[in-house]
Structures are given as structure tokens and as C-alpha cells.
Design an enzyme around this catalytic site. Structure first.
Site, mmCIF file in Angstrom:
data_model
loop_
_atom_site.group_PDB
_atom_site.id
_atom_site.type_symbol
_atom_site.label_atom_id
_atom_site.label_comp_id
_atom_site.label_asym_id
_atom_site.label_seq_id
_atom_site.Cartn_x
_atom_site.Cartn_y
_atom_site.Cartn_z
ATOM 1 N N GLU A 60 -4.195 9.415 -5.361
ATOM 2 C CA GLU A 60 -5.209 10.299 -5.909
ATOM 3 C C GLU A 60 -6.562 9.597 -6.018
ATOM 4 O OE1 GLU A 60 -1.206 11.685 -7.065
ATOM 5 O OE2 GLU A 60 -2.230 9.763 -7.189
ATOM 6 N N PRO A 271 6.231 -1.145 1.369
ATOM 7 C CA PRO A 271 6.793 -0.410 0.231
ATOM 8 C C PRO A 271 5.676 0.214 -0.603
ATOM 9 C CG PRO A 271 7.723 -2.620 0.389
ATOM 10 C CD PRO A 271 6.543 -2.573 1.304
ATOM 11 N N ARG A 272 5.946 1.363 -1.200
ATOM 12 C CA ARG A 272 4.913 2.086 -1.943
ATOM 13 C C ARG A 272 4.540 1.372 -3.237
ATOM 14 N NH1 ARG A 272 0.912 5.947 -1.358
ATOM 15 N NH2 ARG A 272 0.606 7.094 -3.289
ATOM 16 N N MET A 312 -2.696 -4.934 -1.871
ATOM 17 C CA MET A 312 -3.216 -3.672 -2.381
ATOM 18 C C MET A 312 -4.522 -3.325 -1.658
ATOM 19 S SD MET A 312 -0.834 -2.961 -4.385
ATOM 20 C CE MET A 312 -1.562 -1.405 -4.906
ATOM 21 N N GLY A 313 -4.694 -2.042 -1.363
ATOM 22 C CA GLY A 313 -5.939 -1.568 -0.787
ATOM 23 C C GLY A 313 -6.068 -1.795 0.706
ATOM 24 N N GLU A 314 -4.984 -2.151 1.389
ATOM 25 C CA GLU A 314 -5.061 -2.447 2.824
ATOM 26 C C GLU A 314 -4.314 -1.446 3.687
ATOM 27 O OE1 GLU A 314 -5.913 -6.802 4.384
ATOM 28 O OE2 GLU A 314 -3.841 -6.535 3.739
ATOM 29 N N ASN A 338 0.688 11.175 2.091
ATOM 30 C CA ASN A 338 -0.428 11.664 2.896
ATOM 31 C C ASN A 338 -0.217 11.365 4.388
ATOM 32 O OD1 ASN A 338 -2.870 12.464 3.937
ATOM 33 N ND2 ASN A 338 -4.119 11.114 2.677
#
Length: 423
Positions: A60, A271-272, A312-314, A338
Site C-alpha cells: 500500500e 519471500p514476502r 527491502m525496497g528492491e 500486485n
């Protein structure tokens, strides 16, 4: 259940909430930090009188980013407070807006009347914007008491969620009636919100702002350069992104199938959730795969068969590294993630059959030929193999994904127009 009973039960459940935070903190220490913010205690210093945007977690937050930037541009004198519920969401928000001093951030306090009131008194927003489906009765009621309009942006509501809300109509109908705007993705979802109690004049179909995703042109170039650095420009590479428990075993089994026909194949497994990184890495090793972790900076070599994306963020960059993209949370009945991010990067998109959180997007991609659904490891391996071996088929899927993206763009402009009318 009405709001009074809901609030009583929430208070009674606080010990369970504390235990859950402690348990999650064993594998993710960030869950034990900033606990005061979850009760609107010890909030960072905040400018008052701006816009409050709530994005529950990472997905989100990424979706909200273009909207937040557009609001900053339209209202140059207003701060924007962005809240979330998870440590990973918090880190993503900080990274997204590191260069924007008018964006301030904290956790959203729990949905308790006194915590919601203290939070709203601290930031005194002129408008509250909630992303997608994160509805909290006490926060919304406290906004209504203060005359703060509340908008649900990029709203989606599955049939299953609608049935859940309907079971608690004495709680949800008054909550929905207090809101000022429902900017929904489809007419089907608009009808569900109206049926549940949203005032008809507050419901507008604006489409999904996920289609308005823009890709930094440097991203594919960086990905190409890294693959060349790995000497993997010609290696077949695929990604399994945002996997959940129960999917990693299926993905690794598919990769084992692929290695039979493509011994140099490389899987990027992402992994999420951060707390699963160690266990998934251990699973890769246990299954006999040569696996390296992205976070450690260990180079991918010819012997590496799995790269685990534990940064994170990649995710967009990791999508850009691959030739084919599988989007997780869809082999298990959780509703998917998504599908448009890999499509926007020109990747053929695969998913499992469980995509009920993205039914319209999945239907459009599937109908255009830009999405292929698989049910198990054998089907997943076969789909990836065909896309590697049939360049024309892969290009057709890329073109179809781009066409769907282009046909649906414009939702962000429609959403902003609707939000401006709320002031």
C-alpha cells in the site's frame, strides 16, 4: 456487534496483541520497537493541519507514493503524515520519502477511541486518506466528530470481504456512512460499498492507480549491468516474488525441474515477509541448492542456482533482473499480490489461481494474454520453460501486459480530482 462492543472486545484483546508483538519480535526485533506509537504515546514532533495518508504495509505504501507526491505538489504549504502498521511498511515509507521534509511518519495507533483521539489531536489533519481497504471504526468516528473528511482511495472490496463486513452491519454501516469518499477501482466494488451502507453520492469509480506506475528508466539499465557483472547475461533467469508460507517448496520444486533442461538456470526467490528470510534460506540449503543472500552482497557465480532477495525496497529491481516473473501469494488461497509491477517492466507474468484480491487486474491481463496461471510445480516449470524457449510467445505476453497498463492509466488524475473535492 456495534462500535461500543467492538471497542470493549478490542480492549480485552490487548494482552493477545502484546503476546503477538512479542512473538513476532523474536524473529523481527523491529516489532518490539516504537510500541508507544501504537498507543499514540511518544509520537515524533509533527506539523499540524496537513493531510493524513494511511497505508497499512509495503504494498500500500508503494501504491500510495505517486498520490502522496501529487498531493505535495498541489498543496505546497501542507505537510503529509503517512502512517502504517508494520515495520517493513515503515522502512519503505522512510525510503520512499527520504528527500521530502514535508512527509512525516509514525505507526497508526491501535483502533481505540482514546488512542485515535490523541493521534488526531497531535496532527489535526484537514483530510484523511486511507489506502485500499484498511477501515478502522474508531479512527473514522473520531475523524467524523472533528469534521475531518475521510476518503478511501484506490478502494477494493472482494466478495469475501463484503460478506465479512455484512456480518457486522451494526458496526460497519454507521462507519461507512460517516465517510466522505470511496474512490473505488471497479463498478462491481462500488455496488458492494453502496450495499454495505456507503452513501451513494460518496462512491466514485476512479480505477486502480496501480496502472499509473512509472518505471525509472535507469532501473533496467542497472539490472542489465549487474547481470553482465555476474556473467549471467545469457543465463535463463526467473523470479518468484512475494512468496508466502507453502509456496517456497513449490517454487523450489519447479526450479529443480527447470535445472534438468536448463542446468544454468537462476532463480531469484523473494519471500514476502522479513521474518521468513532465515527459514527460506535454510530451506534452499536443505533442498541442496547453491543459494546466496542478496543482503550479504555475495556475488552470483556460475555455481549459484538461487539468489534469495532478502533486502527491502528492491523488488522492482529484482523483477528487472529476471526474464520471467511469478507473483506469489497465489498458489495458496490468500488472494495474490500486485501483478502490474512485473508487467510494467516488460516481464511475462505468471501467478497461481488464487488472485481474488486482484480479480479485475488479473482478468484483464489474462484476457489480453499477459497473464498465465499455474496450479503446481510442474505447471510452473512448464510455463517458465516455454517462455524461455519461445521468444515470440514471451514477447506477446510482454506486449499484452503493456497494452493493459496503457489502456487503464489515468486513475491517479481522477483520484486527485475526487480528493480535492473533499476539502
Amino acid at each position: 456487534m456495534n462500535r461500543t462492543l467492538y471497542t470493549l472486545l478490542f480492549h480485552l484483546g490487548l494482552p493477545i496483541v502484546a503476546v503477538r508483538l512479542w512473538l513476532r519480535g523474536r524473529t523481527s526485533p523491529a516489532h518490539r520497537q516504537r510500541i508507544g506509537e501504537r498507543f499514540a504515546l511518544g509520537l515524533p514532533a509533527m506539523r499540524r493541519g496537513g493531510i493524513w495518508v494511511h497505508a497499512v504495509s509495503v504494498g500500500e505504501s508503494i501504491t500510495a507514493a505517486p498520490m502522496v507526491r501529487a498531493l505535495l505538489a498541489r498543496y505546497p504549504d501542507l505537510p503529509v503524515t503517512v502512517t502504517c502498521m508494520t515495520p517493513t511498511g515503515s522502512e519503505r515509507i522512510k525510503a520512499l520519502f527520504a528527500q521530502e521534509p514535508r512527509v512525516q511518519h509514525c505507526y497508526l495507533p491501535y483502533d481505540l477511541p482514546w488512542a485515535a483521539a490523541r493521534f488526531l489531536n497531535a496532527i489535526a489533519p484537514k483530510l484523511a486518506v486511507i489506502m485500499e481497504t484498511e477501515l478502522w471504526p474508531n479512527h473514522i468516528h473520531q475523524c467524523a466528530r472533528r469534521g475531518i473528511p475521510v476518503a478511501l482511495a484506490n478502494a477494493r472490496l472482494s466478495a469475501r470481504s463484503a460478506r465479512g463486513y455484512a456480518r457486522f452491519a451494526r458496526l460497519t454501516r454507521p462507519m461507512l456512512a460517516e465517510m466522505s469518499l470511496f474512490a473505488v477501482q471497479t463498478e462491481t466494488e462500488a455496488a458492494r460499498f453502496r450495499q454495505l451502507g456507503a452513501r451513494p453520492e460518496t462512491v466514485q469509480v476512479t480505477g486502480s492507480i496501480k496502472f499509473d506506475l512509472t518505471i525509472d528508466p535507469q532501473l533496467p539499465r542497472r539490472a542489465t549491468a549487474l547481470r553482465e557483472e555476474w556473467q549471467a547475461a545469457q543465463r535463463p533467469v526467473w523470479i518468484a516474488a512475494s512468496t508466502h508460507a507453502g509456496e517456497d517448496e513449490v517454487v523450489l520444486a519447479a526450479h529443480r525441474h527447470l535445472l534438468v533442461s536448463h542446468p544454468d538456470a537462476l532463480l531469484i526467490l523473494v519471500p514476502r515477509h522479513q521474518e521468513r528470510f532465515n527459514s527460506v534460506f535454510a530451506l534452499c540449503r536443505q533442498e541442496g541448492f547453491s543459494c546466496v543472500r542478496r543482503s550479504l552482497g555475495v556475488p552470483v557465480t556460475a555455481d549459484t542456482s538461487v539468489l534469495m532477495g532478502d533486502t527491502m525496497g528492491e523488488l522492482l529491481f529484482l523483477f528487472a533482473l529476471a526474464d520471467v516473473a511469478f507473483v506469489g501469494n497465489s498458489l495458496v488461497p490468500n488472494g495474490g499480490h500486485n501483478l502490474l509491477e512485473p508487467a510494467a517492466l516488460g516481464k511475462p507474468v505468471l501467478s497461481g489461481p488464487h488472485v481474488f484480491n486482484f480479480l479485475d487486474i488479473a482478468a484483464q491481463l489474462r484476457g489480453a494474454g499477459g497473464l498465465r496461471e499455474v496450479a503446481d510445480a510442474a505447471e510452473l516449470a512448464e510455463a517458465v520453460r516455454e517462455l524461455w524457449q519461445q521468444p515470440a510467445y514471451a514477447q506477446a505476453m510482454r506486449d499484452a501486459g503493456f497494452a493493459v497498463m496503457k489502456a487503464n492509466q489515468g486513475a491517479l488524475a481522477r483520484l486527485l480530482k475526487a480528493l480535492v473535492s473533499c476539502f
